[in-house]
Scaffold this active site. Sequence first.
Site, PDB file in Angstrom:
ATOM      1  N   GLY A 520      48.688  40.073  32.102  1.00  0.00           N
ATOM      2  CA  GLY A 520      47.385  40.073  31.444  1.00  0.00           C
ATOM      3  C   GLY A 520      46.587  41.278  31.875  1.00  0.00           C
ATOM      4  O   GLY A 520      46.882  41.926  32.877  1.00  0.00           O
ATOM      5  N   ARG A 521      45.578  41.587  31.107  1.00  0.00           N
ATOM      6  CA  ARG A 521      44.784  42.766  31.394  1.00  0.00           C
ATOM      7  C   ARG A 521      43.380  42.479  30.902  1.00  0.00           C
ATOM      8  O   ARG A 521      43.204  41.993  29.792  1.00  0.00           O
ATOM      9  CB  ARG A 521      45.369  43.942  30.620  1.00  0.00           C
ATOM     10  CG  ARG A 521      44.876  45.293  31.013  1.00  0.00           C
ATOM     11  CD  ARG A 521      45.611  46.323  30.200  1.00  0.00           C
ATOM     12  NE  ARG A 521      46.856  46.757  30.838  1.00  0.00           N
ATOM     13  CZ  ARG A 521      46.945  47.891  31.558  1.00  0.00           C
ATOM     14  NH1 ARG A 521      45.900  48.649  31.706  1.00  0.00           N
ATOM     15  NH2 ARG A 521      48.088  48.244  32.084  1.00  0.00           N
ATOM     16  N   GLY A 522      42.404  42.686  31.739  1.00  0.00           N
ATOM     17  CA  GLY A 522      41.035  42.396  31.318  1.00  0.00           C
ATOM     18  C   GLY A 522      40.093  43.434  31.850  1.00  0.00           C
ATOM     19  O   GLY A 522      40.518  44.428  32.437  1.00  0.00           O
ATOM     20  N   GLY A 525      40.480  43.931  35.722  1.00  0.00           N
ATOM     21  CA  GLY A 525      41.691  44.474  36.303  1.00  0.00           C
ATOM     22  C   GLY A 525      42.933  43.934  35.622  1.00  0.00           C
ATOM     23  O   GLY A 525      42.854  43.301  34.573  1.00  0.00           O
ATOM     24  N   VAL A 527      46.513  41.677  35.689  1.00  0.00           N
ATOM     25  CA  VAL A 527      47.072  40.493  36.329  1.00  0.00           C
ATOM     26  C   VAL A 527      48.592  40.584  36.316  1.00  0.00           C
ATOM     27  O   VAL A 527      49.204  40.884  35.290  1.00  0.00           O
ATOM     28  CB  VAL A 527      46.638  39.206  35.598  1.00  0.00           C
ATOM     29  CG1 VAL A 527      47.052  37.981  36.398  1.00  0.00           C
ATOM     30  CG2 VAL A 527      45.143  39.197  35.363  1.00  0.00           C
ATOM     31  N   LYS A 541      45.706  39.187  40.645  1.00  0.00           N
ATOM     32  CA  LYS A 541      44.853  40.087  39.871  1.00  0.00           C
ATOM     33  C   LYS A 541      44.445  41.274  40.727  1.00  0.00           C
ATOM     34  O   LYS A 541      43.883  41.104  41.802  1.00  0.00           O
ATOM     35  CB  LYS A 541      43.611  39.335  39.395  1.00  0.00           C
ATOM     36  CG  LYS A 541      42.691  40.164  38.537  1.00  0.00           C
ATOM     37  CD  LYS A 541      41.663  39.301  37.856  1.00  0.00           C
ATOM     38  CE  LYS A 541      41.142  39.980  36.605  1.00  0.00           C
ATOM     39  NZ  LYS A 541      40.414  39.056  35.751  1.00  0.00           N
ATOM     40  N   ASP A 633      31.659  34.601  31.387  1.00  0.00           N
ATOM     41  CA  ASP A 633      32.669  35.103  30.460  1.00  0.00           C
ATOM     42  C   ASP A 633      33.613  33.975  30.021  1.00  0.00           C
ATOM     43  O   ASP A 633      34.818  34.044  30.241  1.00  0.00           O
ATOM     44  CB  ASP A 633      33.438  36.266  31.096  1.00  0.00           C
ATOM     45  CG  ASP A 633      34.177  37.100  30.051  1.00  0.00           C
ATOM     46  OD1 ASP A 633      33.968  36.870  28.840  1.00  0.00           O
ATOM     47  OD2 ASP A 633      34.975  37.977  30.440  1.00  0.00           O
TER      48      ASP A 633
END
Length: 799
Positions: A520-522, A525, A527, A541, A633
């Site tokens: 994952g990417r947010g 940062g 994950v 993360k 969020d």
Amino acid sequence: MKFMGMILFILFSALSAQVTSANHTLSEGLSLSSEKPEDVLTSPNGVFSAGFYSVGDNAYCFAIWFASRPSRIQDHTVVWMANQDQPVNGRKSKLSLLRTGNIILTDAGEFTVWETNTISFSSLELHLYDTGNLVLRTLGGENLWESFDFPTDTLLPQQLLTRSTKLVSSRSQTNYSSGFYKLLFDNDNVLNLLYDGAELSSLYWPPPWLMPVLAGRFVYNSSRIAVLDSFGNFSSSDKFTFSSADYGKLLHRRLTLDYDGNLRLYSWDEEGEMWVVSWQALQAPCNIHGVCGANGICSYVPGIGRNCSCLPGYKMINHTDWSKGCEPELNLSFGKSKFHFLQLSHIDFYGYDYNISYNYTLDQCKQLCLELADCKAFQYSFSTTKGNSDCYPKILLMNGNRVPSFEGSFYLRVPEKNLLSNANLAEEIGLNCSSEGLLLLERVYLKSRVNKTVKFMLWFVCGLGGLEIVGIFLVWCRLMRTSKNSTADKQGYLPAITGFRKFTYSELKKATKGFTEEIGRGAGGIVYKGVLADNRVAAIKQLHEVNEGADLFQAEVSIIGRLNHINLIEMWGYCAEGKHRLLVSEYIEHGSLADNLSSNSLDWKKMFEIALGTAKGLSYLHEECLEWVLHCDVKPENLFLDSNYQPKVADFGLSKLRSRVETDNSSFSRMRGTRGYMAPEWVFKLPITSKVDVYSYGIVVLEMVTGKDATKGVQVINSGGEPQHKRLVLWVREKKNRVASTKSWLEETIDPRLKGKYDIGKMETLIVVALQCAEEEKDARPSMRQVVETLLAQENDLQ
Ligand SMILES: *[C@@H]1O[C@H](CO)[C@@H](O)[C@H](O)[C@H]1NC(C)=O
Ligand SMILES: *[C@@H]1O[C@H](CO)[C@@H](O)[C@H](O)[C@H]1NC(C)=O
Ligand SMILES: *[C@@H]1O[C@H](CO)[C@@H](O)[C@H](O)[C@H]1NC(C)=O
Ligand SMILES: *[C@@H]1O[C@H](CO)[C@@H](O)[C@H](O)[C@H]1NC(C)=O
Ligand SMILES: *[C@@H]1O[C@H](CO)[C@@H](O)[C@H](O)[C@H]1NC(C)=O
Ligand SMILES: *[C@@H]1O[C@H](CO)[C@@H](O)[C@H](O)[C@H]1NC(C)=O
Ligand SMILES: *[C@@H]1O[C@H](CO)[C@@H](O)[C@H](O)[C@H]1NC(C)=O
Ligand SMILES: *[C@@H]1O[C@H](CO)[C@@H](O)[C@H](O)[C@H]1NC(C)=O
Ligand SMILES: *[C@@H]1O[C@H](CO)[C@@H](O)[C@H](O)[C@H]1NC(C)=O
Ligand SMILES: *[C@@H]1O[C@H](CO)[C@@H](O)[C@H](O)[C@H]1NC(C)=O
């Protein structure tokens, strides 16, 4: 875990080998004297001792205490007392086991202050077991009397709490006599905490405004039994259970009803040589009744604790004892003089309503209060679910609580001549949470790190959702821990951070095979999936690189680690080395709600459970958990589903860490959420409250049941025949308003992939609640707790 148990076992065995010289039993005809400190019974494993315990100047109680480290701890932890309300003289007092079978405690060689009233013709002995149970038994092994049947303020593992026993708190930290708080099974078979004061009494746990059923209690099992096991699992016949934060470890534990009215589970930390709290019944200490007495207001200052004050115009009755409350400074004989009302915000007085009048105007409410001779004040609050205001005239002002998130107003009745002003109060409460303040303070905070003034802390509670405060709190705890004689140390009121630990960068590098498997990417940062040394699969993360100190990060992150709820992702640890900042949490196989929505794997039942579980998780963040931690969020990408489709909220508290990074890049944007889920307050630079999460939650629910993407909106054909994008919430609201019959607006709104397989009544409630949550005006949105209550009521309707 088993291995740890073995080691502990071996340690215990070694310890017990050392102390076999001590006496474990008292035989018939013998006694223990208050004059001889060596007259003590010790359990075979050396963990517990029984004897005369000093409770004051030349005052002793016969007690059982933890003695596992006799040499290092002066103040032992007492787990039982025979005569706490009647201490005996240090001279010539003794506890004797008579040949008749009775045990008596005599004061100064004269009066019997306590006895077991047991009779036996066979030989007896008094034996202190390894469990901490003091048992009067026949040589044949029959128990005649045991201290476990007469608990004081503490329940030990294996000790049953029954219909005929209760825990009673002590009066204060230093006064062991019976206090005001009780843990007992009430007539409705529910395990309760009760404030039982000199004049008034009331239940305060489970929350009195909730029916027991809604609090998860089962009222139809009359066996009324509760027990704690050594691994940290507590279970009660009313189906209340909990597991401690360090569940599974074989530790010394005790469940104590503390003098402050909170029920806490403590475990003994061998390394730190102190008790740590691994569970507590109430997170918001001001919800405990009787704290500040009549006319007093309790405020909770994170890191410092609760603080009492009097209502304006009132003064403390006894300067050493808040439980006595406050009295009017002037002679306020109601009825004679003319009155008006002083409005105080964010203040809630629970209970003692004369009656409740629904849908009253403020003037009607004032009039009603003036007509009642003993109306001291009234609470006036707007009900978002009903759309009108209710009036609660108060005949007594008990359980005053200052709750920043409480939106009702409190109107105190005061004589007109009285020149009272609410200036002081306004200053304390009315902290400005404006956006400018938020930005400014963030910088100040960066520079000055730990600033301890209270006002400063309050600012943060308001503006940033409490993370910093708790951070400061932890730093403060650490300071306290280093100063040897601190009370925090002795009391062990330190949170258990067990299970949550610091990892080294190389450990995590190894776990993720050099950060290869990205999942994952947010904004914060990237994950990665990883396998820890103990074979647990983790989500790791990696936050963007930062310049701030590792201490600060550590303090903040430790808070995140403390949050513990079935609907929150479990945090396992972190890493702060050089510029690296990583967070380690459980890895959830089923993926996020976003994944599940796109793969269409949810049925109606799962959807409802997800909506309810998410609401519970957020409600815990907002209200129960050290108060006011905002998520900022909430979106389907941040909600994970376990194998039973229980939702788990992820990334809570991280918005804070992230914004710090963005400040460093000097492109700080105040917006923290994700487009499509963001409340209007962010855009219009209005004060940020927990209602921003409520808004996002509403959108997520709408998205789930309609199957439409909130970030893209809904494509509709406008009157001119042109295709047009409409915001999801507007689209649903228009459907609801435009189409008359219930059935058809639901049909037109709901995801066709559900194929009509849902409960119409529940679905309608869910959507109506979601629409309320997504109101533009924050005050029109319910709180997360109200959402939970509404959905729970629906769930129970089904059964
Ligand atoms: C154990 O009890 C005996 C008498 O029963 C006494 O003489 C002895 O001092 C006691 N030992 C300890 C360690 O208290
Ligand atoms: C402890 O509290 C009780 C009840 O309030 C009181 O009677 C007693 O004097 C107190 N003892 C001490 C040592 O303060
Ligand atoms: C705790 O005990 C209860 C009752 O024995 C059981 O239902 C529950 O699963 C246990 N919890 C854990 C975490 O073992
Ligand atoms: C009532 O609770 C006890 C203890 O938890 C349990 O053993 C018993 O089976 C329960 N009885 C019913 C009827 O649920
Ligand atoms: C506690 O309340 C008193 C007023 O009763 C106030 O003077 C004091 O500053 C408060 N302390 C804290 C830490 O908030
Ligand atoms: C206040 O309470 C304490 C303890 O309960 C008591 O000893 C003292 O006499 C009281 N003081 C007054 C002024 O009533
Ligand atoms: C208050 O005033 C009323 C009448 O004005 C009087 O009866 C009462 O005794 C006064 N109370 C006190 C505590 O002075
Ligand atoms: C509350 O009491 C007042 C005064 O007795 C009465 O006028 C009012 O109707 C009552 N309200 C309700 C809801 O019963
Ligand atoms: C509240 O009262 C007003 C006027 O008395 C009335 O118009 C309104 O319908 C009432 N609202 C509800 C929800 O009963
Ligand atoms: C809050 O901020 C507003 C606008 O910045 C200001 O007018 C007001 O005086 C402030 N209130 C307090 C209590 O500081």
